[in-house]
Design a protein around this motif. Structure first.
Motif, PDB file in Angstrom:
ATOM      1  N   ARG A  10      -1.312  28.845  -0.079  1.00  7.23           N
ATOM      2  CA  ARG A  10      -0.496  30.179  -0.168  1.00  7.23           C
ATOM      3  C   ARG A  10       1.046  29.989   0.011  1.00  7.23           C
ATOM      4  O   ARG A  10       1.440  29.782   0.905  1.00  7.23           O
ATOM      5  CB  ARG A  10      -1.032  31.237   0.506  1.00  7.23           C
ATOM      6  N   SER A  11       1.741  30.437  -1.218  1.00  2.34           N
ATOM      7  CA  SER A  11       3.132  30.782  -0.965  1.00  2.34           C
ATOM      8  C   SER A  11       3.599  31.820  -1.995  1.00  2.34           C
ATOM      9  O   SER A  11       2.797  32.382  -2.760  1.00  2.34           O
ATOM     10  CB  SER A  11       3.738  29.331  -1.300  1.00  2.34           C
ATOM     11  N   SER A  12       4.549  32.311  -1.682  1.00  3.82           N
ATOM     12  CA  SER A  12       5.290  33.161  -2.565  1.00  3.82           C
ATOM     13  C   SER A  12       5.887  32.857  -3.737  1.00  3.82           C
ATOM     14  O   SER A  12       6.821  31.999  -3.718  1.00  3.82           O
ATOM     15  CB  SER A  12       6.547  34.175  -1.927  1.00  3.82           C
ATOM     16  N   ILE A  13       5.212  32.993  -4.869  1.00  2.00           N
ATOM     17  CA  ILE A  13       5.858  32.348  -6.169  1.00  2.00           C
ATOM     18  C   ILE A  13       6.515  33.382  -6.789  1.00  2.00           C
ATOM     19  O   ILE A  13       6.393  34.670  -6.823  1.00  2.00           O
ATOM     20  CB  ILE A  13       4.451  32.198  -7.279  1.00  2.00           C
ATOM     21  N   ARG A  14       7.688  32.712  -7.228  1.00  2.00           N
ATOM     22  CA  ARG A  14       8.665  33.572  -7.712  1.00  2.00           C
ATOM     23  C   ARG A  14       9.432  33.125  -9.217  1.00  2.00           C
ATOM     24  O   ARG A  14      10.240  32.849  -9.445  1.00  2.00           O
ATOM     25  CB  ARG A  14       9.893  33.680  -6.806  1.00  2.00           C
ATOM     26  N   GLY A  15       8.284  32.832  -9.860  1.00  2.00           N
ATOM     27  CA  GLY A  15       8.383  32.717 -11.252  1.00  2.00           C
ATOM     28  C   GLY A  15       6.913  32.391 -12.148  1.00  2.00           C
ATOM     29  O   GLY A  15       6.119  31.701 -11.600  1.00  2.00           O
ATOM     30  N   TYR A  16       6.745  33.204 -12.961  1.00  2.00           N
ATOM     31  CA  TYR A  16       5.333  33.335 -13.773  1.00  2.00           C
ATOM     32  C   TYR A  16       5.562  32.781 -15.189  1.00  2.00           C
ATOM     33  O   TYR A  16       6.269  33.221 -15.895  1.00  2.00           O
ATOM     34  CB  TYR A  16       4.602  34.562 -13.258  1.00  2.00           C
ATOM     35  N   LYS A  17       4.312  32.306 -15.569  1.00  2.00           N
ATOM     36  CA  LYS A  17       4.268  31.938 -17.101  1.00  2.00           C
ATOM     37  C   LYS A  17       4.179  33.288 -17.853  1.00  2.00           C
ATOM     38  O   LYS A  17       3.580  34.194 -17.343  1.00  2.00           O
ATOM     39  CB  LYS A  17       2.986  31.194 -17.285  1.00  2.00           C
TER      40      LYS A  17
END
Length: 177
Positions: A10-17
């Motif tokens: 788990r990590s903070s994702i800062r970009g999404y498709k």
């Protein structure tokens, strides 16, 4: 995936498709929302309406740019978008009680770990909640007395992301035997 693997991954994702998560994945994540420990009520709202997400994103950025310090610096970055292009935002709301933050955080953590297990990216977010004031309460269709507390941004991870500083592992554990 094992529990410890999901926690490590788990990590903070800062970009999404620009691709919506599947209904099956969403239902699996939502199925654990009420499995979390809690000491009171909370409410889960799923936002996938692109126009509403853009409105929330733009209002959040405007609020951040009008602030000082980290939030203003972050919002001033070229290409920065507060929702990072997430196609799904889950808003957690609750009435104001002594345990509101705890109830919502436990539910969010449970959903975030489930999403990680499914290969979805997430980011726990507070900034967008600051823009969900009175004018949004009707749009969110919340029960009487409930207010937004936090949000989970969710989607498929994009290759390009907003960089964040590496987190230091704190020395914050002691033993009393």
């Amino acid at each position: 995936m094992e529990t410890f693997d999901a926690i490590e991954k788990r990590s903070s994702i800062r970009g999404y498709k620009d691709e919506q998560i599947s209904d099956d994945e969403l239902q699996k994540v939502l199925s654990v929302a009420n499995k979390a420990p809690n000491a009171g009520p909370y409410y889960v709202t799923v936002i996938q309406d692109k126009d509403l997400l853009k409105e929330i994103n733009d209002k959040t950025k405007e609020m951040m740019l009008a602030s000082e310090g980290f939030m203003k610096e972050r919002a001033s970055m070229e290409g920065y978008e507060p929702l990072y292009g997430a196609p799904t935002v889950i808003v957690l709301s609750a009435p104001e009680t002594p345990f509101t933050q705890i109830n919502v955080a436990c539910s969010a953590t449970t959903m975030i770990l489930a999403a990680t297990d499914l290969g979805l990216g997430t980011c726990y977010a507070i900034s967008p909640i600051q823009t969900l004031t009175e004018s949004y309460l009707d749009k969110l269709e919340l029960p009487e007395g409930f207010k937004p507390v936090s949000a989970i941004l969710m989607g498929y991870e994009a290759d390009v992301q907003i960089e964040s500083p590496e987190r230091e592992v704190p020395d914050n554990i002691n033993y009393i035997k």
